[in-house]
Structure formats: C-alpha cells, structure tokens
Design an enzyme around this catalytic site. Sequence first.
Site, PDB file in Angstrom:
ATOM      1  N   HIS A 124       0.862  -1.184   0.000  1.00 17.48           N
ATOM      2  CA  HIS A 124       0.000   0.000   0.000  1.00 17.48           C
ATOM      3  C   HIS A 124       0.903   1.241   0.000  1.00 17.48           C
ATOM      4  CE1 HIS A 124      -2.684   3.015   1.883  1.00 17.48           C
ATOM      5  NE2 HIS A 124      -3.688   2.263   1.476  1.00 17.48           N
ATOM      6  N   ASP A 201       3.203  -4.534   8.203  1.00 14.75           N
ATOM      7  CA  ASP A 201       1.991  -3.734   8.069  1.00 14.75           C
ATOM      8  C   ASP A 201       0.804  -4.700   8.173  1.00 14.75           C
ATOM      9  OD1 ASP A 201      -0.227  -2.357   7.248  1.00 14.75           O
ATOM     10  OD2 ASP A 201       0.583  -1.747   5.296  1.00 14.75           O
ATOM     11  N   GLN A 204      -4.427  -4.957   6.909  1.00 14.81           N
ATOM     12  CA  GLN A 204      -5.451  -5.837   6.329  1.00 14.81           C
ATOM     13  C   GLN A 204      -5.452  -7.214   6.980  1.00 14.81           C
ATOM     14  OE1 GLN A 204      -7.805  -4.941   4.383  1.00 14.81           O
ATOM     15  NE2 GLN A 204      -7.062  -2.995   3.572  1.00 14.81           N
ATOM     16  N   LYS A 227     -10.436  -0.671  10.275  1.00 15.64           N
ATOM     17  CA  LYS A 227     -10.649  -1.856   9.431  1.00 15.64           C
ATOM     18  C   LYS A 227     -11.038  -3.069  10.273  1.00 15.64           C
ATOM     19  CE  LYS A 227      -7.185  -0.267   6.108  1.00 15.64           C
ATOM     20  NZ  LYS A 227      -7.995   0.371   5.075  1.00 15.64           N
ATOM     21  N   CYS A 365      -4.887   2.587  -3.583  1.00 18.79           N
ATOM     22  CA  CYS A 365      -3.634   3.100  -2.981  1.00 18.79           C
ATOM     23  C   CYS A 365      -2.525   2.081  -3.121  1.00 18.79           C
ATOM     24  CB  CYS A 365      -3.829   3.494  -1.518  1.00 18.79           C
ATOM     25  SG  CYS A 365      -5.091   4.734  -1.272  1.00 18.79           S
TER      26      CYS A 365
HETATM   27  N1  C6P Z   1      -6.192   0.597   2.856  1.00 22.77           N
HETATM   28  C1  C6P Z   1      -8.043   0.230   1.329  1.00 22.77           C
HETATM   29  O1  C6P Z   1      -9.125   0.528   0.819  1.00 22.77           O
HETATM   30  P1  C6P Z   1      -4.851   3.912   7.152  1.00 22.77           P
HETATM   31  O2  C6P Z   1      -5.333   4.763   6.028  1.00 22.77           O
HETATM   32  O3  C6P Z   1      -3.646   4.503   7.859  1.00 22.77           O
HETATM   33  O4  C6P Z   1      -5.918   3.489   8.089  1.00 22.77           O
HETATM   34  O5  C6P Z   1      -4.361   2.517   6.493  1.00 22.77           O
HETATM   35  C2  C6P Z   1      -3.410   2.531   5.480  1.00 22.77           C
HETATM   36  C3  C6P Z   1      -3.184   1.163   4.949  1.00 22.77           C
HETATM   37  C4  C6P Z   1      -1.951   0.571   5.161  1.00 22.77           C
HETATM   38  N2  C6P Z   1      -1.694  -0.677   4.739  1.00 22.77           N
HETATM   39  C5  C6P Z   1      -2.622  -1.397   4.083  1.00 22.77           C
HETATM   40  C6  C6P Z   1      -2.289  -2.792   3.656  1.00 22.77           C
HETATM   41  C7  C6P Z   1      -3.874  -0.849   3.831  1.00 22.77           C
HETATM   42  O6  C6P Z   1      -4.792  -1.571   3.176  1.00 22.77           O
HETATM   43  C8  C6P Z   1      -4.168   0.471   4.252  1.00 22.77           C
HETATM   44  C9  C6P Z   1      -5.496   1.112   3.955  1.00 22.77           C
HETATM   45  C10 C6P Z   1      -7.536   1.017   2.523  1.00 22.77           C
HETATM   46  O7  C6P Z   1      -7.390  -0.714   0.917  1.00 22.77           O
HETATM   47  C11 C6P Z   1      -7.689   2.477   2.313  1.00 22.77           C
HETATM   48  S1  C6P Z   1      -6.646   3.089   1.046  1.00 22.77           S
END
Ligand code: C6P
Length: 407
Positions: A124, A201, A204, A227, A365
């Site tokens: 991401h 990370d 997900q 999430k 993203c």
């Molecule tokens: N992915 C998606 O629709 P934040 O925005 O900080 O809560 O998470 C960022 C992030 C980091 N790593 C991974 C693997 C992610 O999937 C995400 C966020 C969302 O897939 C929003 S772009």
Amino acid sequence: MSVLDIAAIRQDFPILDQQINGYPLVYLDNAASSQKPNQVIDAISDYYRKDNANVHRGVHRLSQRATDAYEAARDKVRGFVNAKSDKEIVFVRGATEAINLVAQSFVRPQAQVGDEILISHMEHHANIVPWQMVCEQTGATLKVIPMTQQGELDLTTFDDLLTEKTKILAIGQVSNALGTINPVKEMTAKAHAKGIPVLVDGAQAVPHLAVDVQDLDCDFYVFSGHKMFAPTGIGAMYAKQELLEAMPPWQGGGDMILSVSFDHTQYNELPYKFEAGTPHIAGAIGLGAAIDYMHKLGIENLAAHEHQLLDIATAKLVAMDGIRIIGTAKEKASVLSFMIEGVHPHDVGTIFDQQGVAIRTGHHCAQPVMQFFGIPATARASFAFYNTVEEVDALVAGIKKVQELFA
Ligand code: C6P
C-alpha cells in the site's frame, strides 16, 4: 455452514439494515473500512456521556476514569497481538502514522547513502511513500521484492535482496489490492538471520487473522482500528521494548515529557514518549470494545466464515465468462479484485451502487500493483464476518447486470 449466527451478528450492526436505491445495502467494502457494532458505538458514547476528560493529567474522578479506560484499552491491544508488555503498545492515528513514525524515528537516524530499505511490489502507498521520504532525506535506496503473476512474492529474489546494506524490511501481511497473505514469519526469520529489523503492516491482517507478535518475532507491527470494527483515527503500533527505549521521540509536546525547561527536556517513559498531545481517548476505548467483540465471537470463527465467502465468491467468478481475477495467490484473505472485460472498474462500481452493492473501485492506494498487471484499476469486493452467501449472490447478480448493460 458457519458456527456463527450471522443473522444475530448482523443485528449488532445497525448500519447494515438500510436500503440503497431501493435495494438492501450489501456492504462489500470492508478492506477500505469496516462497519461498527453497537458494542463499539455504545462504548464510545458511554465514554462521552459519563467519563469524558483528559487522560494522565487530572486528579479529579473523571480524569481518573478516562485514564483507566484508555489504559485498559491499551492492555486489550497488547493481548490482541500478544505483546509482552503495555509499554510496547503505542496508540497512533492508524497504520499510516505508525509507519511514518518508524521511518522517521527508527530508520532515518541510522540510514546513510548506500543503505537500502526493502519493501515489496504489493505494498500500500502507506508502506512505500514514508520510505521514499527517508531515502530522499538520507540518500538510502528503496529496493522492491518482485511478485509473480499470481500475486505472490518471489521469495528466491527476496533472499538475494537481504544484504548487509538493508536497514529494514517493511512488508504487508495481507495485500489490500490482491488479498495475498504473505509468509511474514518466515520472511522475518530470514531477515533476522542477517540482523535486519522487520516492520509488518498488519492493516489488512488484523480483521481476519489471529496475530501473535511474539510468534512472528517482528520488531514492529502496525494497524488501524477502523478496518477491524473500531473507529477511524485510532490504531496501534507494537514495537519491541528495547527498540522503543533506544528510539528518539517522533513528535514533541504534552504528555510525552517528564519535565521541561528551556535548557533541557526529559522524555516520559514508554509508551508515553511516543504519544505527544491529547490522544484519541474515545477511539482507543472503541478499539478496546472492538477487540472484546472479536474475541467474543472467536477470531478463528470470523476467519473461517470469511474464508468460506471468499472461496464461494471466487468459484462463482471463475465460472463466469469475461471476468479476470487479479490476485490468485494460494493463501488469500477477504479480498476479491476483478475486472469485467470491456468495462472500466469505475463504471462497475457505479452500476453496483445503483443496486445497493458497495464495493471499491480504483487503484486501492497500490498503484505499483496496477502497473504490474497493466491495468488502471480493479473492482474490489472485500468481505467481513457479517457478510452472507446471499450477498455473494448479489455480487454475482451485479456483475451479470453490468455485462448485460455493456453487451
Ligand atoms: N487501505 C483500502 O481501501 P490507514 O489509512 O492509515 O488506516 O491505512 C493505510 C493502509 C496501510 N496498509 C494497508 C495494507 C492498507 O490496506 C491500508 C489502507 C484502505 O485498501 C484504504 S486506502
């Protein structure tokens, strides 16, 4: 099919009970943000109704109650990822903030020209851009583990990319664009064998897999609350205590200090050294309530139900003409990215919405993933434990509708 009573569980999620364009809402955008059960909403509203005050500051009763609830939430997060100590859990805004914290406070001070930062092709943007910034700041170089057409990491090349120049391996546990579950435990062991620290990370992963940071042995593990059925604006960073002790604070301000004068500031003990300013107290309490909720249902049960939905949906899409699934790794969680021949994913999303089905369309993203497959975007359905087989049918019906309209 599932040990869970999904109909009863859905009663906990008031938002799911609504019509969109005259159709029942089918929410399949959980990878972007999940819905919140009453238990989380109530925990937040109870806090504001009964206990609201600043934490770690007041001798008065409300402040003590707010502090107790905030710290109890930290301990729930500790248990959720099986960290050894609450000192290893830092509240942050989310995965993005946590990765920036590690990039700036852990890697930037030690990286030099010629050093390398290792990520993968399926990250991401939150696990790409903070490292590019450190590279710009230090002269280090970004290295990328390649992936295969199935959307699995090329682990042979990975071995070669781990060198004495590598300052950190930063790797997603589950890809948001492809659903691939990466073998982060094995990758961590390989990195550690060469003395390389590892950030995972888990944004997900936490909604779908039981996480044990001691078993993974990673140095940093980051995730967002929203999430995993908790509010937006709150997340957590796990880090090994000895690393946090050695790292300088990232942001300065109130609460992260023991004493301040114009000559010298003494920083607070862990984990407060990394929590400058008034934190998202209600968010942390909501995250704690979400963890309680997931534990009550059993994370293995949630994972099993979602996996069943993913398998059913995948089999149905594979059997349809004109559908290309993007991401066909052997080990996957929750995410089904696809293309409908001759139709732009944005049109797919719009037609789905007309039928009450919420999916995400776009690059998610993860633009390098789209570049790899030579596509501008995908349509992405992502499942949570409150989704049903009937909702998978609605997904399939949506695809048929799109194909009819574009025939
Ligand atoms: N992915 C998606 O629709 P934040 O925005 O900080 O809560 O998470 C960022 C992030 C980091 N790593 C991974 C693997 C992610 O999937 C995400 C966020 C969302 O897939 C929003 S772009």
